[in-house]
Design a protein around this motif. Structure first.
Motif, PDB file in Angstrom:
ATOM      1  N   SER A 118       6.974   8.221  -5.468  1.00 55.44           N
ATOM      2  CA  SER A 118       5.716   8.875  -5.112  1.00 55.44           C
ATOM      3  C   SER A 118       5.899  10.373  -5.005  1.00 55.44           C
ATOM      4  O   SER A 118       5.064  11.159  -5.444  1.00 55.44           O
ATOM      5  CB  SER A 118       5.169   8.302  -3.800  1.00 55.44           C
ATOM      6  N   ILE A 128       3.547   6.369   2.134  1.00 53.95           N
ATOM      7  CA  ILE A 128       3.759   7.823   2.046  1.00 53.95           C
ATOM      8  C   ILE A 128       3.198   8.509   3.291  1.00 53.95           C
ATOM      9  O   ILE A 128       3.810   9.432   3.850  1.00 53.95           O
ATOM     10  CB  ILE A 128       3.100   8.400   0.769  1.00 53.95           C
ATOM     11  N   ALA A 129       2.040   8.008   3.743  1.00 61.22           N
ATOM     12  CA  ALA A 129       1.426   8.589   4.947  1.00 61.22           C
ATOM     13  C   ALA A 129       2.339   8.387   6.149  1.00 61.22           C
ATOM     14  O   ALA A 129       2.504   9.298   6.985  1.00 61.22           O
ATOM     15  CB  ALA A 129       0.062   7.958   5.192  1.00 61.22           C
ATOM     16  N   ASN A 135       0.865  -1.176   0.000  1.00 68.28           N
ATOM     17  CA  ASN A 135       0.000   0.000   0.000  1.00 68.28           C
ATOM     18  C   ASN A 135       0.905   1.231   0.000  1.00 68.28           C
ATOM     19  O   ASN A 135       1.335   1.702   1.056  1.00 68.28           O
ATOM     20  CB  ASN A 135      -0.908  -0.021   1.238  1.00 68.28           C
ATOM     21  N   THR A 136       1.203   1.723  -1.203  1.00 68.17           N
ATOM     22  CA  THR A 136       2.137   2.855  -1.307  1.00 68.17           C
ATOM     23  C   THR A 136       1.586   4.113  -0.650  1.00 68.17           C
ATOM     24  O   THR A 136       2.346   4.918  -0.111  1.00 68.17           O
ATOM     25  CB  THR A 136       2.483   3.138  -2.790  1.00 68.17           C
ATOM     26  N   GLU A 137       0.264   4.278  -0.678  1.00 62.23           N
ATOM     27  CA  GLU A 137      -0.335   5.458  -0.040  1.00 62.23           C
ATOM     28  C   GLU A 137      -0.089   5.441   1.463  1.00 62.23           C
ATOM     29  O   GLU A 137       0.212   6.471   2.069  1.00 62.23           O
ATOM     30  CB  GLU A 137      -1.842   5.506  -0.323  1.00 62.23           C
ATOM     31  N   GLN A 138      -0.192   4.254   2.059  1.00 64.16           N
ATOM     32  CA  GLN A 138       0.050   4.136   3.493  1.00 64.16           C
ATOM     33  C   GLN A 138       1.520   4.378   3.815  1.00 64.16           C
ATOM     34  O   GLN A 138       1.853   4.986   4.833  1.00 64.16           O
ATOM     35  CB  GLN A 138      -0.367   2.738   3.974  1.00 64.16           C
ATOM     36  N   ILE A 180       4.103  13.393  -7.291  1.00 63.96           N
ATOM     37  CA  ILE A 180       3.371  14.520  -6.694  1.00 63.96           C
ATOM     38  C   ILE A 180       3.889  15.853  -7.256  1.00 63.96           C
ATOM     39  O   ILE A 180       3.122  16.756  -7.592  1.00 63.96           O
ATOM     40  CB  ILE A 180       3.516  14.512  -5.158  1.00 63.96           C
TER      41      ILE A 180
END
Length: 201
Positions: A193, A163-164, A158-161, A197
């Motif tokens: 990532s 980054i978070a 989970n790349t979003e997690q 952005i």
């Protein structure tokens, strides 16, 4: 007088090494060899590696320390089931000047004919290694032809997690440990990532 080491092994607890020991002791006496140490692995298959056979492992360690001159075993299967693995171990023994006596196969490397027989086993071991390599290659080709993906399964992340987690102040090392990935992989995910952005309009 040669110092002899006996290696005795049986595959199950119901079996006994007594018969092997008595016959090898008789041979040693006939040859004028002095048995100085006995190694045993009871209830352990010869297919298992050195790390699972404490007696065999200790024998090879003591060989390096020159604690004996010849290893005596009932037959070749007592030492191992793989010819390639066996020859590797025997090469190690011979590298330290230690001979081998195998009762059932009548191999005695203290004699010229026995040394010649040992060299022949090396040829067959090389043949076995080649056959295994060919079978592995053929199996890989069949798998590819059948559309089977080879190698380790791809880990879904989970790349979003990730980054978070990075935004909350976690270090790259902490992220790598949390997701059980390498530090390099964690760094690449964060960098990729971040680059994406920056490219957004």
């Amino acid at each position: 007088m040669k110092r002899a080491a006996l290696y005795l092994r049986v595959s199950t607890k119901e079996q006994t090494t007594d018969n092997q020991r008595m016959e090898l002791e008789r041979v040693a006496q006939a040859k004028g060899w002095n048995i100085t140490v006995i190694y045993e692995d009871e209830g352990i298959s010869g297919a298992k590696g050195r790390d699972k056979r404490p007696g065999y492992d200790q024998l090879l360690k003591d060989a390096v320390r020159a604690k004996f001159d010849v290893v005596m075993a009932w037959d070749v299967s007592r030492l191992g089931r793989s010819l390639a693995g066996l020859v590797t171990a025997l090469d190690e023994l011979h590298a330290h000047g230690i001979d081998l006596y195998l009762h059932q196969q009548a191999i005695d490397t203290t004699t010229p004919s026995g040394k010649a027989m040992f060299q022949m086993t090396g040829v067959f071991a090389e043949f076995e290694r080649s056959m295994i390599q060919e079978r592995v290659k053929a199996g890989l080709l069949r798998a590819k032809a059948a559309g089977i993906k080879l190698g380790r399964p791809t880990k879904l992340l989970n790349t979003e997690q990730i980054i978070a987690d990075r935004k909350t102040g976690k270090t790259t090392r902490q992220i790598a440990q949390k997701y059980n990935i390498s530090i390099g992989k964690a760094h690449n995910i964060i960098k990729t990532s971040s680059d994406e952005i920056l490219r957004l309009p």
